[in-house]
Write a protein that holds these residues in place. Structure first.
Motif, PDB file in Angstrom:
ATOM      1  N   PRO A 284       0.803  -1.227   0.000  1.00 32.52           N
ATOM      2  CA  PRO A 284       0.000   0.000   0.000  1.00 32.52           C
ATOM      3  C   PRO A 284       0.837   1.279   0.000  1.00 32.52           C
ATOM      4  N   HIS A 285       2.115   1.171   0.408  1.00 32.65           N
ATOM      5  CA  HIS A 285       2.940   2.383   0.483  1.00 32.65           C
ATOM      6  C   HIS A 285       3.613   2.681  -0.850  1.00 32.65           C
ATOM      7  N   LEU A 286       3.387   1.833  -1.843  1.00 32.26           N
ATOM      8  CA  LEU A 286       4.018   2.031  -3.155  1.00 32.26           C
ATOM      9  C   LEU A 286       2.952   2.246  -4.218  1.00 32.26           C
ATOM     10  N   SER A 287       3.297   3.051  -5.238  1.00 33.35           N
ATOM     11  CA  SER A 287       2.381   3.233  -6.354  1.00 33.35           C
ATOM     12  C   SER A 287       2.308   1.936  -7.157  1.00 33.35           C
ATOM     13  N   VAL A 288       1.360   1.883  -8.074  1.00 28.44           N
ATOM     14  CA  VAL A 288       1.184   0.680  -8.881  1.00 28.44           C
ATOM     15  C   VAL A 288       2.482   0.320  -9.602  1.00 28.44           C
ATOM     16  N   THR A 289       3.099   1.304 -10.257  1.00 29.00           N
ATOM     17  CA  THR A 289       4.344   1.031 -10.972  1.00 29.00           C
ATOM     18  C   THR A 289       5.434   0.545 -10.017  1.00 29.00           C
ATOM     19  N   GLU A 290       5.506   1.204  -8.858  1.00 20.81           N
ATOM     20  CA  GLU A 290       6.542   0.788  -7.893  1.00 20.81           C
ATOM     21  C   GLU A 290       6.269  -0.621  -7.359  1.00 20.81           C
ATOM     22  N   ASN A 291       4.988  -0.976  -7.229  1.00 19.11           N
ATOM     23  CA  ASN A 291       4.652  -2.337  -6.815  1.00 19.11           C
ATOM     24  C   ASN A 291       5.243  -3.363  -7.778  1.00 19.11           C
ATOM     25  N   LEU A 292       5.233  -3.007  -9.062  1.00 22.45           N
ATOM     26  CA  LEU A 292       5.755  -3.926 -10.070  1.00 22.45           C
ATOM     27  C   LEU A 292       7.275  -3.829 -10.196  1.00 22.45           C
TER      28      LEU A 292
ATOM     29  N   ARG B 220      14.895  -5.254  -6.568  1.00 21.03           N
ATOM     30  CA  ARG B 220      15.491  -5.822  -5.358  1.00 21.03           C
ATOM     31  C   ARG B 220      15.830  -7.306  -5.524  1.00 21.03           C
ATOM     32  N   VAL B 221      14.951  -8.038  -6.208  1.00 19.77           N
ATOM     33  CA  VAL B 221      15.123  -9.493  -6.255  1.00 19.77           C
ATOM     34  C   VAL B 221      15.899  -9.922  -7.497  1.00 19.77           C
ATOM     35  N   LEU B 222      15.566  -9.344  -8.652  1.00 16.51           N
ATOM     36  CA  LEU B 222      16.218  -9.766  -9.895  1.00 16.51           C
ATOM     37  C   LEU B 222      17.397  -8.876 -10.258  1.00 16.51           C
TER      38      LEU B 222
ATOM     39  N   LYS C 292      10.233  -0.493 -17.635  1.00 17.71           N
ATOM     40  CA  LYS C 292       9.715  -0.937 -18.932  1.00 17.71           C
ATOM     41  C   LYS C 292       8.906  -2.228 -18.766  1.00 17.71           C
ATOM     42  N   VAL C 293       9.479  -3.194 -18.026  1.00 12.83           N
ATOM     43  CA  VAL C 293       8.759  -4.453 -17.797  1.00 12.83           C
ATOM     44  C   VAL C 293       7.452  -4.181 -17.056  1.00 12.83           C
ATOM     45  N   ALA C 294       7.499  -3.260 -16.103  1.00 17.43           N
ATOM     46  CA  ALA C 294       6.285  -2.910 -15.357  1.00 17.43           C
ATOM     47  C   ALA C 294       5.221  -2.373 -16.304  1.00 17.43           C
TER      48      ALA C 294
ATOM     49  N   ALA D 180      -0.190  -8.660 -12.516  1.00 17.54           N
ATOM     50  CA  ALA D 180       0.886  -8.041 -13.296  1.00 17.54           C
ATOM     51  C   ALA D 180       2.194  -8.031 -12.501  1.00 17.54           C
ATOM     52  N   ARG D 181       2.086  -7.792 -11.195  1.00 16.06           N
ATOM     53  CA  ARG D 181       3.298  -7.774 -10.363  1.00 16.06           C
ATOM     54  C   ARG D 181       3.984  -9.139 -10.389  1.00 16.06           C
ATOM     55  N   ALA D 182       3.174 -10.203 -10.310  1.00 20.64           N
ATOM     56  CA  ALA D 182       3.755 -11.546 -10.358  1.00 20.64           C
ATOM     57  C   ALA D 182       4.356 -11.815 -11.738  1.00 20.64           C
ATOM     58  N   LEU D 183       3.648 -11.384 -12.794  1.00 23.83           N
ATOM     59  CA  LEU D 183       4.126 -11.642 -14.162  1.00 23.83           C
ATOM     60  C   LEU D 183       5.425 -10.898 -14.459  1.00 23.83           C
ATOM     61  N   ALA D 184       5.581  -9.723 -13.850  1.00 28.04           N
ATOM     62  CA  ALA D 184       6.765  -8.910 -14.123  1.00 28.04           C
ATOM     63  C   ALA D 184       8.048  -9.627 -13.705  1.00 28.04           C
ATOM     64  N   MET D 185       7.926 -10.615 -12.837  1.00 28.32           N
ATOM     65  CA  MET D 185       9.100 -11.366 -12.401  1.00 28.32           C
ATOM     66  C   MET D 185       9.437 -12.485 -13.392  1.00 28.32           C
TER      67      MET D 185
END
Lengths: 277, 266
Positions: free
Chosen positions: B98-106, B112-114, B123-125, B156-161
Motif C-alpha cells: 500500500p505504500h508504493l504506487s502501482v508502478t513501484e509495486n511492479l 530488489r530481487v532480480l 519498462k517491464v512494469a 501483473a506484479r507476479a508476471l513482471a518477475m
C-alpha cells in the motif's frame, strides 16, 4: 387511564433529565469559579511577579537563551533521538527474532530501561561508564554522553512502539514479498519496515517531546558554560540574579517547541486514522 | 494431457500437512505438466489453499515432497528465494504494497530481487500493466483502485518477475461479483498464452471453460482428478456431486448442509 398515569409518574419523581444536566453543569462552573477566586485571593501576586516576571531581567536573557540554551536543548534531544531510534530498531528486531536469547535480552533491556528513572541513567552514564572503562572517552564529549543516556532510555520505549508497528503490518505483506522471491531480511527492509514506520510516526513524535523535556537532566553530567541547555541556563541565571524570572522564560522556551510538536502529533494521528479507514 | 511433456512442472508426492493436531492434508499426489491449467475445487477447509501454499513453501509440509521445475522445494538446503522467483503467486486479498504506487509495486521486486536496473524494471512494469489493461493506473496507489483492479495489478506484479508457473489462491473470492469478470479475463488470457497455472477457485464456469484438468479435494485428500467434463460434468463420486449441487444451488443446499454436518460431526 393507565396511560395518563404513566405519563404523569416520571415528573413526580423529581427533576427531569434536562434539569439534572443543567444543575450538574452549574455546579461544575461554580466549583471552577470558586477555585479561581481562592487562588487569586490567597496567592501573593506582587511577590510572584517580583520573583518571576521581571521584564528587564527577561530581556537580558536574549539572545543567549535562544542561540545557546535552546540550541543545545535541541541538539541534545535530536542526538538522543537518533541514537535511541537506531538502538530501538535493533531491540525491536531482536524482540521479534526467532532466536530465544535475543528475545530475552531485548525483553530484559526494555523492562530495565523503562523501569528506571531517566535521572539514574544519566548518573550511571556520567559516573559508572568512566569507572568501568577507564581511559575511554565517550565520543562527542558531553553531547555524546547525553545522546547515550537519552538514547538508552528512549530506545526501550521506541523498541516497543516499533515492534507493535511491525506487527501491525498485515501478514499478507510478508507473504506477498516472500512469494516474489524477497529474502526475509530484504522483505523486512523494503516492505515491512517502511509501512511500520508510517504507523509509528505519531507515537515516535510523542517520544521526541518526552526526550525534549528529559534533556534537562544533562545538568547531572556536569556541563561547561557553553554546553548549558535551557533548564540549567535558567537555573544558573536565576541564582546569579537572585530572581526566578529566567526559569519562567526557560519554561516558555520549552513550550515554544513542545506545543507545536504536540499539535503536529495530533494532526498525524488524525491523518493516520483517516488512512486506515 | 498431464504427462505429455517430459518432467512435470509441478510434482507433489505423498504430501501431508498438520496444524497442531489438525491434519489438513493427508497424502496428496499431484502432477501438473508444462502449460497445463489445473483448477482445484472443494469445500472450505478441504485443504486446497494449504496445498497451493505448500507448492511455494509458504506453508512447510509436515511430510512428503514437492518439486517445481525439477527442483525439490521441500529439500532442507534448497534456495527457496531462487525457487520462488520462478513461481508467481496471486492471493485472495491481493496483498499489494500500500505504500508504493502501482508502478513501484511492479518495479521494486524486479530491482530488489532480480537486480534489474531502474529503466528496465520500469519498462517491464509498463508492459505488464498493459497486458492486464491498467496502463492508465500506473501512478495510482492501491487504495484508490477497485478490488478487481487491485487483483489485476497483483497478477501483473507476479508476471513482471517472469515466472514459469502461476499459483492463484481464490483470486476472485474477495471481489464484488461485477468485478470478477475482469480478473478471470486476464487469467484466461494467461492460460491461452500457455502459462502453467494452478488455480484454487469456486468459479465453476472458469474451471469448465479454461482448465485442462479439475481436481476435487475434500477432507485433505484428492477425491477426483480429471477433465472438467468428467469432474464437473459427470462426477463419479458422491462427495463431488454433493459439493457441486451445494455450489450450483446454494438456496437448496442450506438445509442439506445442516443435516449433513450433524450426521458427519456426531
Amino acid at each position: 387511564m393507565s396511560k395518563a398515569d404513566t405519563q404523569v409518574q416520571p415528573r413526580k419523581q423529581g427533576l427531569t433529565r434536562r434539569q439534572k444536566r443543567a444543575v450538574s453543569r452549574g455546579i461544575q462552573y461554580a466549583v471552577f469559579a470558586a477555585a479561581l477566586v481562592a487562588l487569586g485571593v490567597t496567592a501573593d501576586w506582587d511577590r510572584l511577579q517580583n520573583q518571576f516576571a521581571q521584564a528587564d531581567l527577561a530581556k537580558e536573557l536574549f539572545p543567549d537563551i535562544i542561540t545557546l540554551a535552546l540550541r543545545n536543548t535541541v541538539l541534545y534531544t535530536l542526538s538522543g533521538f537518533a541514537f535511541g531510534l537506531a538502538l530501538g530498531m535493533v531491540i525491536a528486531l531482536m524482540r521479534l527474532s526467532p532466536v530465544g536469547p535475543y528475545r530475552w535480552l531485548a525483553g530484559i533491556y526494555i523492562e530495565i530501561f523503562r523501569g528506571l528513572p531517566a535521572l539514574l541513567i544519566f548518573i550511571f552514564v556520567g559516573v559508572a561508564v568512566p569507572l568501568a572503562f577507564p581511559g575511554t572517552e565517550i565520543p562527542g564529549g558531553t553531547y555524546g554522553k547525553v545522546a547515550l543516556a537519552l538514547g538508552l532510555v528512549a530506545a526501550a520505549y521506541m523498541a516497543e512502539t516499533i515492534r507493535a508497528g511491525i506487527q501491525a503490518v498485515p501478514k499478507g505483506q510478508m507473504e506477498a514479498a516472500r512469494s516474489l522471491g524477497f529474502s526475509h531480511a530484504r522483505a523486512m527492509a523494503s516492505i515491512i519496515i517502511p509501512q511500520a514506520f508510517r504507523i509509528v510516526i505519531p507515537p515516535l513524535t510523542n517520544e521526541l517531546v518526552l526526550l525534549f523535556k528529559d534533556s534537562s537532566l544533562v545538568l547531572f553530567l556536569g556541563v561547561t558554560l557553553e554546553e548549558r541547555e535551557l533548564a540549567k541556563f535558567g537555573r544558573d541565571l536565576a541564582s546569579e540574579s537572585a530572581n526566578s524570572t529566567p526559569i519562567l522564560v526557560a519554561g516558555l522556551c520549552y513550550l515554544l517547541v513542545t506545543v507545536p510538536l504536540g499539535f503536529v502529533v495530533r494532526r498525524l494521528e488524525a491523518k493516520a486514522g483517516e488512512a486506515t479507514k | 494431457m498431464s504427462s505429455t511433456s517430459g518432467t512435470p512442472e509441478i510434482q507433489v508426492r505423498g504430501l501431508h500437512k498438520s496444524f497442531g493436531d489438525n491434519e489438513v492434508l493427508r497424502g496428496i499426489d499431484l502432477e501438473i505438466g508444462r502449460g497445463e491449467v489445473v483448477c482445484v475445487i472443494g469445500p472450505s477447509g478441504s485443504g486446497k489453499s494449504t496445498l497451493l501454499r505448500c507448492v511455494n513453501l509458504l506453508e512447510e509440509p509436515t511430510k512428503g515432497q514437492v518439486f517445481v521445475g525439477g527442483t525439490e522445494v521441500t529439500h532442507p538446503d534448497v534456495d527457496i528465494d531462487a525457487v520462488r522467483r520462478r513461481i508467481g503467486m496471486v492471493f485472495q486479498q491481493f496483498n499489494l504494497f500500500p505504500h508504493l504506487s502501482v508502478t513501484e509495486n511492479l518495479a521494486l521486486p524486479q530491482r530488489r530481487v532480480l537486480g534489474r536496473d531502474k529503466a528496465q524494471a520500469a519498462k517491464v512494469a509498463a508492459d505488464n500493466l498493459r497486458r492486464v489493461g491498467l496502463s492508465e493506473k500506473a501512478d495510482a496507489y492501491p487504495s484508490s483502485l477497485s478490488g478487481g483492479q487491485q487483483q489485476r495489478v497483483a497478477i501483473a506484479r507476479a508476471l513482471a518477475m517472469g515466472p514459469e508457473v502461476m499459483l492463484f489462491d481464490e483470486p476472485t473470492s474477495a471481489l464484488d461479483p461485477e468485478l470478477v469478470g475482469d480478473v478471470l479475463a486476464v487469467m484466461r488470457m494467461l492460460a491461452n498464452e500457455g502459462m502453467t497455472m494452478m488455480v484454487v477457485t469456486h468459479e465453476m464456469t472458469f474451471a469448465r471453460e479454461v482448465a485442462d484438468r479439475v481436481v476435487f479435494m475434500d477432507d485433505g485428500v484428492i477425491v477426483e482428478d480429471g477433465t472438467p467434463e468428467q469432474v464437473i460434468g459427470n462426477p463419479a463420486h458422491e462427495r463431488t456431486r454433493h459439493f457441486l449441487s451445494r455450489l450450483l444451488d446454494p438456496a437448496m443446499a442450506d438445509v442439506e448442509e445442516i443435516s449433513d454436518q450433524v450426521g458427519k460431526g456426531e
